[in-house]
Design a protein around this motif. Structure first.
Motif, PDB file in Angstrom:
ATOM      1  N   ASP A   1       0.799  -1.307  -0.138  1.00 48.16           N
ATOM      2  CA  ASP A   1       0.068   0.040   0.062  1.00 48.16           C
ATOM      3  C   ASP A   1       0.754   1.229   0.023  1.00 48.16           C
ATOM      4  O   ASP A   1       0.511   2.345  -0.456  1.00 48.16           O
ATOM      5  CB  ASP A   1      -0.880  -0.109   1.157  1.00 48.16           C
ATOM      6  N   ARG A   2       1.938   1.114   0.910  1.00 47.03           N
ATOM      7  CA  ARG A   2       2.882   2.388   0.835  1.00 47.03           C
ATOM      8  C   ARG A   2       3.529   2.743  -0.525  1.00 47.03           C
ATOM      9  O   ARG A   2       3.881   3.561  -0.878  1.00 47.03           O
ATOM     10  CB  ARG A   2       3.879   2.313   1.845  1.00 47.03           C
ATOM     11  N   ALA A   3       3.941   1.494  -1.252  1.00 37.86           N
ATOM     12  CA  ALA A   3       4.415   1.624  -2.510  1.00 37.86           C
ATOM     13  C   ALA A   3       3.433   2.257  -3.721  1.00 37.86           C
ATOM     14  O   ALA A   3       3.711   2.887  -4.262  1.00 37.86           O
ATOM     15  CB  ALA A   3       5.078   0.270  -2.827  1.00 37.86           C
ATOM     16  N   TRP A   4       2.233   1.664  -3.303  1.00 43.30           N
ATOM     17  CA  TRP A   4       1.258   2.026  -4.414  1.00 43.30           C
ATOM     18  C   TRP A   4       1.042   3.600  -4.018  1.00 43.30           C
ATOM     19  O   TRP A   4       0.614   4.471  -5.177  1.00 43.30           O
ATOM     20  CB  TRP A   4      -0.092   1.438  -3.915  1.00 43.30           C
ATOM     21  N   ALA A   5       0.996   4.116  -2.819  1.00 36.28           N
ATOM     22  CA  ALA A   5       0.507   5.513  -2.529  1.00 36.28           C
ATOM     23  C   ALA A   5       1.796   6.329  -3.119  1.00 36.28           C
ATOM     24  O   ALA A   5       1.548   7.383  -3.804  1.00 36.28           O
ATOM     25  CB  ALA A   5       0.599   5.696  -1.219  1.00 36.28           C
ATOM     26  N   ALA A   6       3.182   5.857  -2.960  1.00 36.46           N
ATOM     27  CA  ALA A   6       4.312   6.687  -3.577  1.00 36.46           C
ATOM     28  C   ALA A   6       4.109   6.554  -4.956  1.00 36.46           C
ATOM     29  O   ALA A   6       4.743   7.638  -5.715  1.00 36.46           O
ATOM     30  CB  ALA A   6       5.309   5.964  -2.932  1.00 36.46           C
ATOM     31  N   ALA A   7       3.707   5.582  -5.558  1.00 33.58           N
ATOM     32  CA  ALA A   7       3.450   5.735  -7.119  1.00 33.58           C
ATOM     33  C   ALA A   7       2.553   6.434  -7.696  1.00 33.58           C
ATOM     34  O   ALA A   7       2.067   6.249  -8.958  1.00 33.58           O
ATOM     35  CB  ALA A   7       3.570   4.172  -7.669  1.00 33.58           C
ATOM     36  N   ALA A   8       1.479   7.073  -7.036  1.00 30.59           N
ATOM     37  CA  ALA A   8       0.467   7.837  -7.452  1.00 30.59           C
ATOM     38  C   ALA A   8       0.759   8.762  -8.532  1.00 30.59           C
ATOM     39  O   ALA A   8      -0.233   8.649  -9.367  1.00 30.59           O
ATOM     40  CB  ALA A   8      -0.099   8.724  -6.348  1.00 30.59           C
ATOM     41  N   PRO A   9       1.948   9.517  -8.710  1.00 31.41           N
ATOM     42  CA  PRO A   9       2.087  10.153 -10.082  1.00 31.41           C
ATOM     43  C   PRO A   9       2.052   9.296 -11.205  1.00 31.41           C
ATOM     44  O   PRO A   9       1.766   9.818 -12.244  1.00 31.41           O
ATOM     45  CB  PRO A   9       3.431  10.805  -9.710  1.00 31.41           C
ATOM     46  N   TYR A  10       2.303   7.938 -11.166  1.00 28.52           N
ATOM     47  CA  TYR A  10       2.161   7.133 -12.328  1.00 28.52           C
ATOM     48  C   TYR A  10       0.814   6.825 -12.817  1.00 28.52           C
ATOM     49  O   TYR A  10       0.570   6.311 -13.775  1.00 28.52           O
ATOM     50  CB  TYR A  10       2.993   5.966 -12.329  1.00 28.52           C
ATOM     51  N   ALA A  11      -0.195   7.295 -11.816  1.00 28.82           N
ATOM     52  CA  ALA A  11      -1.609   6.839 -12.167  1.00 28.82           C
ATOM     53  C   ALA A  11      -2.049   7.677 -13.379  1.00 28.82           C
ATOM     54  O   ALA A  11      -2.996   7.302 -14.162  1.00 28.82           O
ATOM     55  CB  ALA A  11      -2.651   7.178 -11.168  1.00 28.82           C
ATOM     56  N   SER A  12      -1.346   8.735 -13.793  1.00 32.85           N
ATOM     57  CA  SER A  12      -1.784   9.470 -14.920  1.00 32.85           C
ATOM     58  C   SER A  12      -1.420   8.809 -16.084  1.00 32.85           C
ATOM     59  O   SER A  12      -1.977   9.081 -17.354  1.00 32.85           O
ATOM     60  CB  SER A  12      -1.090  10.828 -15.063  1.00 32.85           C
ATOM     61  N   TYR A  13      -0.644   7.769 -16.262  1.00 32.39           N
ATOM     62  CA  TYR A  13      -0.261   6.857 -17.153  1.00 32.39           C
ATOM     63  C   TYR A  13      -1.103   5.514 -17.205  1.00 32.39           C
ATOM     64  O   TYR A  13      -1.114   4.707 -18.141  1.00 32.39           O
ATOM     65  CB  TYR A  13       1.192   6.486 -17.315  1.00 32.39           C
ATOM     66  N   GLY A  14      -2.163   5.491 -16.157  1.00 35.38           N
ATOM     67  CA  GLY A  14      -3.020   4.303 -16.195  1.00 35.38           C
ATOM     68  C   GLY A  14      -2.520   3.531 -15.037  1.00 35.38           C
ATOM     69  O   GLY A  14      -1.504   3.467 -14.345  1.00 35.38           O
TER      70      GLY A  14
END
Length: 264
Positions: free
Chosen positions: A210-223
């Motif tokens: 979950d922490r890694a997922w939160a830290a990767a939030a900026p990548y959500a713009s790519y899907g």
């Protein structure tokens, strides 16, 4: 002991809930990781253990295995006689149905046993003995895949075991439906679902995911796929992830069993 008692199937009847395409994620992983073993085998037999009230999962397993191992055969095994009778009309070349349970009523040792949503109704204390019994029935190089998924197969977690015991745990999801990786906790297999508490490795793993997922939030713009890949890449710095980006792109991640095994 009477002859009838000696041949009584081992196990109890499950709810039997099943839906077409429910086990697609597990099947896809099996084909990718175990297909070579199935192709090399002289008689590549797979068992769909506890296929449920309808035979869809066994029918689909045969079709998916044959994309990587054209000689594969599937035996659907059910402990409820009425379910076996209902499945008989679906038999075809390479697909049969048998009455049985954890004893696996085949003359030969199968190269694959898939047991999806079977142990969920059992006590955690019973899991190890069932695993041991099923692994003892595997052929050399065989694989037992045991896990749990939701009703339509969006979220799935399974353990892969060889003749000597558990090897890996795989988390698989439809990424568009995922809010956070720990959503998969509700589909942990019986050996792990009650261990998702502080102090247990699987709890720490999902917390870090979950922490890694939160830290990767900026990548959500790519899907969601790119966010998942980045999260798993970061997670692999601290956890023994055993697969690579090719599987991560499918919404999967596989971790060594030893890292998540319950503390005794």
């Amino acid at each position: 002991m009477t002859a009838r008692a000696a041949h009584r199937p081992v196990g109890t009847v499950t709810r039997g809930t099943t839906n077409p395409n429910r086990l697609r994620r597990m099947d896809r992983w099996i084909a990718a990781t175990h297909g070579a073993e199935l192709r090399r085998a002289a008689d590549p037999v797979a068992v769909d253990l506890g296929y449920g009230a309808a035979p869809w999962t066994a029918v689909e397993l045969l079709a998916r295995l044959r994309t990587v191992a054209p000689r594969a055969r599937v035996v659907g095994v059910e402990i409820e006689p009425a379910r076996v009778a209902a499945a008989k009309p679906y038999e075809r070349e390479g697909l049969v149905f048998r009455h049985g349970g954890f004893e696996i009523p085949l003359p030969q040792r199968p190269l694959l046993i898939r047991a999806a949503n079977v142990l969920r109704q059992y006590d955690e204390s019973e899991v190890a003995a069932v695993w041991e019994r099923l692994c003892a029935r595997l052929a050399d190089g065989g694989l037992l895949v045991e896990g749990t998924c939701d009703e339509i197969g969006r979220r799935h977690v399974w353990v892969a075991l060889g003749p000597k015991g558990p090897r890996t745990v795989t988390f698989a999801t439809r990424l568009g439906s995922l809010e956070r990786p720990s959503d998969l906790a509700e589909r942990l297999p019986k050996a792990l679902i009650h261990r998702n508490v502080p102090g247990e490795p699987v709890h720490a793993f999902l917390r870090d995911f979950d922490r890694a997922w939160a830290a990767a939030a900026p990548y959500a713009s790519y899907g969601a796929r790119q966010r998942w890949i980045r999260s798993v890449r970061d997670l692999s710095a601290d956890w023994p992830v055993t697969d690579g980006p090719g599987r991560w792109r499918q919404g999967e991640v596989t971790v060594a069993w030893g890292a998540l095994a319950p503390r005794r």
